[in-house]
Design a protein around this motif. Structure first.
Motif, short mmCIF file in Angstrom:
data_model
loop_
_atom_site.label_atom_id
_atom_site.label_comp_id
_atom_site.label_asym_id
_atom_site.label_seq_id
_atom_site.Cartn_x
_atom_site.Cartn_y
_atom_site.Cartn_z
N LEU A 188 0.85 4.35 -2.78
CA LEU A 188 0.71 5.79 -2.49
C LEU A 188 1.79 6.60 -3.19
O LEU A 188 1.52 7.66 -3.76
CB LEU A 188 0.79 6.02 -0.98
CG LEU A 188 -0.47 5.72 -0.16
CD1 LEU A 188 -0.14 5.77 1.33
CD2 LEU A 188 -1.56 6.72 -0.49
N PRO A 235 0.82 -1.22 0.00
CA PRO A 235 0.00 0.00 0.00
C PRO A 235 0.85 1.27 0.00
O PRO A 235 0.52 2.24 -0.69
CB PRO A 235 -0.81 -0.14 1.29
CG PRO A 235 -0.92 -1.60 1.52
CD PRO A 235 0.40 -2.16 1.06
N ILE A 270 -6.86 2.15 -1.41
CA ILE A 270 -6.09 3.36 -1.72
C ILE A 270 -6.25 3.73 -3.19
O ILE A 270 -6.47 4.89 -3.54
CB ILE A 270 -4.60 3.15 -1.37
CG1 ILE A 270 -4.42 3.12 0.15
CG2 ILE A 270 -3.73 4.25 -1.98
CD1 ILE A 270 -3.05 2.65 0.59
#
Length: 358
Positions: free
Chosen positions: A253, A249, A283
């Motif tokens: 980002l 994750p 996300i």
């Protein structure tokens, strides 16, 4: 439902044809299988694919990580505390994502069996059927055309074409396939990190100019070259899909913040399983980035776990779960039904496999 034992074994399946990319050639799938046992007689099943050129893992390293690091941490814990179990596993060792993925999917299998429901329904239940592409290995143009036509004859309408071994002839390969299969078959191109940024822009530009109509290009440059990914993304019209550049994750980002890709390929062997894959997917969705669900060379065990995850999530809009379709025979009973390009989820609890407690 407390964990009493973690048992490691192996699963093997010969491929119909050698699997060839810019990174490797494989003739037979040889993976690590994991069974997790509980005190009420249930068994959860998982699988890890040793892909040293991508995750850095081997059969030996996966086996050692599960038996000597992960198992001691989770034995004795209750499946109802699955988030706590998975968090402790994540903290128990650095990376080793395929080893973690095998344990993760076995735990989710048990968790869903405890609820007496298919895993995909508990995770979200967005759809009950998926359409997968099938991989066309990189070879000379004539062989790739034959393989593409055979795939279409088998009922596949989406082809994932491997390139990246020879930038000088990659355009010719893809053009030959498009001319052979016609305009209605979807073509996805995967360079497996095989080009430089300037090569990628030149090759993709040529495909665009020739009107080949490529849906996307996957991982055109080296996984660590995010500036190169940004360059390609911003100098081509074709959508760019990040694969090896995104494991976690946090990496998602970073990539999204840089504008280094249009799409993200989620693979359980990269994320360490469903627990982290869900965070990554959330996300991406919040950022307006659609995702593909992909796989390494895996059998029906772990591909089924990926299918459950994909069926649960609206933001998984592309499916590359062709592992079982590449094998000579299916060595695994149960699970989702794989028929050509269609993957049909079932109502069996967990991942859908019937594993005897032995």
């Amino acid at each position: 439902m407390k964990i009493t034992k973690v048992k490691v074994g192996f699963v093997e399946a010969p491929l119909i044809t050698p699997f060839k990319t810019a990174l490797r050639t494989v003739h037979t799938i040889k993976n690590v299988a994991v069974n997790i046992y509980t005190d009420d007689g249930q068994v959860g099943v998982g699988e890890a694919a040793p892909t040293a050129v991508i995750t850095g893992e081997t059969i030996a390293s996966i086996t050692h990580a599960i038996e000597h690091v992960i198992a001691p941490v989770i034995i004795g814990m209750d499946i109802k505390e699955i988030s706590l179990i998975l968090d402790r596993m994540e903290q128990s060792l650095y990376k080793n994502t395929s080893a973690k993925a095998a344990v993760d999917m076995a735990l989710y299998d048990l968790w869903a069996k405890k609820q007496r429901a298919p895993l995909y329904q508990l995770l979200g239940g967005y759809r009950h059927q998926l359409t997968t592409d099938i991989t066309i290995s990189v070879n000379d143009s004539e062989e790739m055309v034959r393989d593409s036509l055979h795939a279409v004859q088998r009922g596949f309408s989406i082809l994932k074409v491997k390139v990246g071994k020879d930038a000088r002839t990659d355009v010719d390969r893809v053009v030959a396939i498009r001319n052979a299969v016609g305009p209605n078959v979807v073509l996805r191109v995967d360079a497996n990190q095989g080009w430089t940024p300037k090569e990628a822009v030149r090759i993709i530009g040529q495909l665009e100019d020739k009107g080949v109509n490529i849906e996307l290009v996957e991982q055109p440059v080296h996984y660590s070259d995010l500036s190169g990914m940004h360059y390609v993304t911003n100098h081509t019209q074709t959508s760019i899909l990040a694969d090896e550049s995104v494991f976690s994750p946090k990496e998602a980002l970073t990539l999204i913040h840089m504008g280094a890709a249009d799409l993200i390929n989620i693979k359980l062997m990269k994320t360490g399983g469903i627990f982290q894959a869900q965070k990554l997917c959330n996300i991406a969705e919040a950022s307006g980035i659609e995702c593909m669900i992909g796989c390494m060379l895996e059998t029906k065990i772990s591909v089924s776990a990926a299918a459950h995850f994909a069926a649960a999530n609206k933001n998984i809009t592309m499916v590359d779960l062709d592992g079982p379709s590449l094998c000579v025979e299916d060595p695994i009973d149960g699970g989702p039904i794989f028929e050509g390009e269609k993957i049909q989820m079932t109502d069996e609890p967990g991942l859908g496999f019937l594993i005897e407690n032995s």
